[in-house]
Each structure stands twice: as C-alpha cells, then as structure tokens.
Design a protein around this motif. Sequence first.
Motif, PDB file in Angstrom:
ATOM      1  N   GLY A 140       0.781  -1.222   0.000  1.00 45.14           N
ATOM      2  CA  GLY A 140       0.000   0.000   0.000  1.00 45.14           C
ATOM      3  C   GLY A 140       0.810   1.268   0.000  1.00 45.14           C
ATOM      4  N   GLY A 141       2.130   1.151  -0.184  1.00 53.25           N
ATOM      5  CA  GLY A 141       3.013   2.306  -0.174  1.00 53.25           C
ATOM      6  C   GLY A 141       3.067   3.000  -1.526  1.00 53.25           C
ATOM      7  N   PRO A 142       3.948   3.984  -1.647  1.00 51.76           N
ATOM      8  CA  PRO A 142       4.024   4.779  -2.876  1.00 51.76           C
ATOM      9  C   PRO A 142       4.683   4.042  -4.034  1.00 51.76           C
ATOM     10  N   THR A 143       4.427   4.538  -5.235  1.00 49.05           N
ATOM     11  CA  THR A 143       5.098   4.048  -6.430  1.00 49.05           C
ATOM     12  C   THR A 143       6.502   4.644  -6.482  1.00 49.05           C
ATOM     13  N   ILE A 144       7.489   3.792  -6.669  1.00 48.79           N
ATOM     14  CA  ILE A 144       8.891   4.220  -6.639  1.00 48.79           C
ATOM     15  C   ILE A 144       9.527   3.970  -8.003  1.00 48.79           C
ATOM     16  N   ASN A 190      20.233  14.159   3.852  1.00 48.98           N
ATOM     17  CA  ASN A 190      20.073  15.213   4.846  1.00 48.98           C
ATOM     18  C   ASN A 190      19.083  14.775   5.926  1.00 48.98           C
ATOM     19  N   ASP A 191      18.798  15.666   6.881  1.00 45.88           N
ATOM     20  CA  ASP A 191      17.940  15.304   8.006  1.00 45.88           C
ATOM     21  C   ASP A 191      16.546  14.871   7.555  1.00 45.88           C
ATOM     22  N   GLN A 192      15.979  15.622   6.624  1.00 43.52           N
ATOM     23  CA  GLN A 192      14.642  15.293   6.134  1.00 43.52           C
ATOM     24  C   GLN A 192      14.621  13.902   5.501  1.00 43.52           C
ATOM     25  N   GLU A 193      15.645  13.584   4.725  1.00 44.07           N
ATOM     26  CA  GLU A 193      15.698  12.285   4.051  1.00 44.07           C
ATOM     27  C   GLU A 193      15.910  11.150   5.047  1.00 44.07           C
ATOM     28  N   ILE A 194      16.686  11.402   6.086  1.00 41.71           N
ATOM     29  CA  ILE A 194      16.887  10.390   7.130  1.00 41.71           C
ATOM     30  C   ILE A 194      15.566  10.041   7.785  1.00 41.71           C
ATOM     31  N   VAL A 195      14.805  11.066   8.156  1.00 37.60           N
ATOM     32  CA  VAL A 195      13.512  10.839   8.809  1.00 37.60           C
ATOM     33  C   VAL A 195      12.546  10.141   7.857  1.00 37.60           C
ATOM     34  N   ALA A 196      12.558  10.520   6.586  1.00 33.86           N
ATOM     35  CA  ALA A 196      11.669   9.879   5.611  1.00 33.86           C
ATOM     36  C   ALA A 196      11.992   8.398   5.462  1.00 33.86           C
ATOM     37  N   LEU A 197      13.266   8.063   5.373  1.00 32.39           N
ATOM     38  CA  LEU A 197      13.654   6.651   5.249  1.00 32.39           C
ATOM     39  C   LEU A 197      13.210   5.838   6.453  1.00 32.39           C
ATOM     40  N   LEU A 198      13.315   6.427   7.630  1.00 32.95           N
ATOM     41  CA  LEU A 198      12.974   5.690   8.850  1.00 32.95           C
ATOM     42  C   LEU A 198      11.493   5.381   8.930  1.00 32.95           C
ATOM     43  N   GLY A 199      10.684   6.074   8.144  1.00 31.91           N
ATOM     44  CA  GLY A 199       9.256   5.778   8.128  1.00 31.91           C
ATOM     45  C   GLY A 199       8.942   4.375   7.675  1.00 31.91           C
ATOM     46  N   ALA A 200       9.898   3.710   7.052  1.00 29.49           N
ATOM     47  CA  ALA A 200       9.710   2.315   6.655  1.00 29.49           C
ATOM     48  C   ALA A 200       9.503   1.410   7.855  1.00 29.49           C
ATOM     49  N   HIS A 201       9.822   1.894   9.047  1.00 34.52           N
ATOM     50  CA  HIS A 201       9.591   1.111  10.257  1.00 34.52           C
ATOM     51  C   HIS A 201       8.108   0.913  10.541  1.00 34.52           C
ATOM     52  N   ALA A 202       7.253   1.527   9.729  1.00 33.97           N
ATOM     53  CA  ALA A 202       5.825   1.225   9.848  1.00 33.97           C
ATOM     54  C   ALA A 202       5.567  -0.239   9.520  1.00 33.97           C
ATOM     55  N   MET A 203       6.484  -0.852   8.786  1.00 33.40           N
ATOM     56  CA  MET A 203       6.323  -2.244   8.371  1.00 33.40           C
ATOM     57  C   MET A 203       7.248  -3.167   9.150  1.00 33.40           C
ATOM     58  N   THR A 216       4.244  -0.847  14.825  1.00 31.52           N
ATOM     59  CA  THR A 216       2.843  -0.434  14.674  1.00 31.52           C
ATOM     60  C   THR A 216       1.942  -1.657  14.808  1.00 31.52           C
ATOM     61  N   ALA A 217       0.639  -1.385  14.913  1.00 29.52           N
ATOM     62  CA  ALA A 217      -0.334  -2.473  15.042  1.00 29.52           C
ATOM     63  C   ALA A 217      -0.678  -3.097  13.696  1.00 29.52           C
ATOM     64  N   SER A 218      -0.193  -2.500  12.601  1.00 33.23           N
ATOM     65  CA  SER A 218      -0.460  -3.040  11.256  1.00 33.23           C
ATOM     66  C   SER A 218       0.855  -3.182  10.499  1.00 33.23           C
ATOM     67  N   PRO A 219       1.709  -4.114  10.909  1.00 31.84           N
ATOM     68  CA  PRO A 219       3.066  -4.201  10.356  1.00 31.84           C
ATOM     69  C   PRO A 219       3.171  -4.735   8.938  1.00 31.84           C
ATOM     70  N   THR A 220       2.054  -5.077   8.312  1.00 28.48           N
ATOM     71  CA  THR A 220       2.101  -5.530   6.922  1.00 28.48           C
ATOM     72  C   THR A 220       1.527  -4.483   5.967  1.00 28.48           C
ATOM     73  N   VAL A 221       1.254  -3.287   6.488  1.00 32.49           N
ATOM     74  CA  VAL A 221       0.687  -2.212   5.683  1.00 32.49           C
ATOM     75  C   VAL A 221       1.597  -0.995   5.764  1.00 32.49           C
ATOM     76  N   PHE A 222       1.892  -0.405   4.607  1.00 33.33           N
ATOM     77  CA  PHE A 222       2.779   0.754   4.560  1.00 33.33           C
ATOM     78  C   PHE A 222       1.955   2.024   4.758  1.00 33.33           C
ATOM     79  N   THR A 223       2.213   2.731   5.864  1.00 31.74           N
ATOM     80  CA  THR A 223       1.484   3.955   6.214  1.00 31.74           C
ATOM     81  C   THR A 223       2.466   4.936   6.858  1.00 31.74           C
ATOM     82  N   ASN A 224       1.946   6.038   7.354  1.00 32.03           N
ATOM     83  CA  ASN A 224       2.770   6.981   8.129  1.00 32.03           C
ATOM     84  C   ASN A 224       2.649   6.721   9.621  1.00 32.03           C
ATOM     85  N   THR A 225       2.202   5.530   9.988  1.00 29.04           N
ATOM     86  CA  THR A 225       1.888   5.232  11.390  1.00 29.04           C
ATOM     87  C   THR A 225       3.114   5.242  12.290  1.00 29.04           C
ATOM     88  N   PHE A 226       4.288   4.984  11.750  1.00 36.61           N
ATOM     89  CA  PHE A 226       5.485   5.053  12.582  1.00 36.61           C
ATOM     90  C   PHE A 226       5.578   6.415  13.262  1.00 36.61           C
TER      91      PHE A 226
END
Length: 222
Positions: free
Chosen positions: A50-54, A95-108, A123-133
Amino acid sequence: MRFKPEAGHGANNGLGIARERLNRIKDQFPEISYGDLWTLAGVAAIQEAGGPTINWRAGRIDGQETDSPPEGRLPDASRPDGKHSRDIFYKMGFNDQEIVALLGAHAMGRCHPDRSGFDGPWTASPTVFTNTFYTELLGRKWVERKWSGPKQFEDKESKSLMMLPADMAMSTDKEFRKWVEVYAKDEKKFFEDFAKVTQKLFELGCNFDEKTKVYQFKPTNA
C-alpha cells in the motif's frame, strides 16, 4: 551481502532469510543482477503493502567478496543520539529530512529476538505501509522495557508496540522531530518524499545515464 564478512555484520542479522527467498527467483532468472533483483523486490514489497510508487531502473553491477565493506557503516539501532544517524547517512549524501523519511519504513515489519535481538512491531499493522510510525512515535508514551534483551522502549498503555533507541532520537532531536511532525500530519507528503529518497538510496553508486529506462510498476491490488 552475499559474502562474508558482510553477511554476518550485526546490522544484517536475519537478512539471510530474505536472501534465500530471493535466490529462488535468481535461479529462475539468472540474467538479472543481485543488485537489481533486491532493489526491485524492495520496490514491489513497498507498493504491494500500500506504499508509494517508486521509480526503478535496471543496470546494477554486482560486487565480489573482496568488495565487502568493514563493519560499522550501517545504522546502529541501539544508539539513542541523532549524531550517530547523521554520521552514517550524511556520508551517503542524505540530509535530516531524508533520514527521517527513510525511517518511516519502520511502519512495516517487526524485530525478532533471534535476529536483531530486539522484539516486537513498531505499529499495530506491520504488513501495511502507512505513516503510522510517526503518529505512534509522537502519540504514545514510551517507557523503557524491562526485560532480559537489549534496551528498547514499549508503549506504556498497551505494551504491545516498541521503539528502538535510534527511533526515539527522531523525537528528541529538534531537527529530526520537525520532520516527524510533518509526516505524522501528512501521509501524502511522506509518501512523496519516501519515494524520492528510496530511489536515491537504491541508486547509490550507480552511474545511470539519461537514456536508462525508468520503470513504474502498478501494484497487483490496484
């Protein structure tokens, strides 16, 4: 990571399981490089969850055992300070913004005691890609878990979720936190930034030219 000693680095614990799964695909399609296969698998996994197109491009050339880097170049989850994260990622051009963005993958996903030593999902939904982290990091009270394993944190209310010491630095470091707050409020913004920085990560060290075809894949559940 196919070779020792890199395959045995502490930060790579458990990844042998994923490598073995992907080796089955490599056996069917030997013409694809490991670098292309692994990054393509990452793009597919994010999108199928459910994450973004890369954007993805082919053309990575695999290294050999003699190219294995020394240990210590990967993020250490036990480090609670923002300086460590910057020391690791600044060297790669983030940079700092990119570091924080990458860490959002911990939602999974989740941590496993028999692999990283840590335990539990972010998170409570570790198989779904969200901003829940980000929303969990800011929205819950986190306390140190009392157990026999390495230092980590659990949410005080349910004790069912966890954060690593390095995760906590994202909320205590002023510059990191401002981006955590942005992504907690705006999932669309997080998806856009994550897609860009993930492409950048997957193309580190690659010399693509302007004519290299860029692929965008549609998730099977689209």
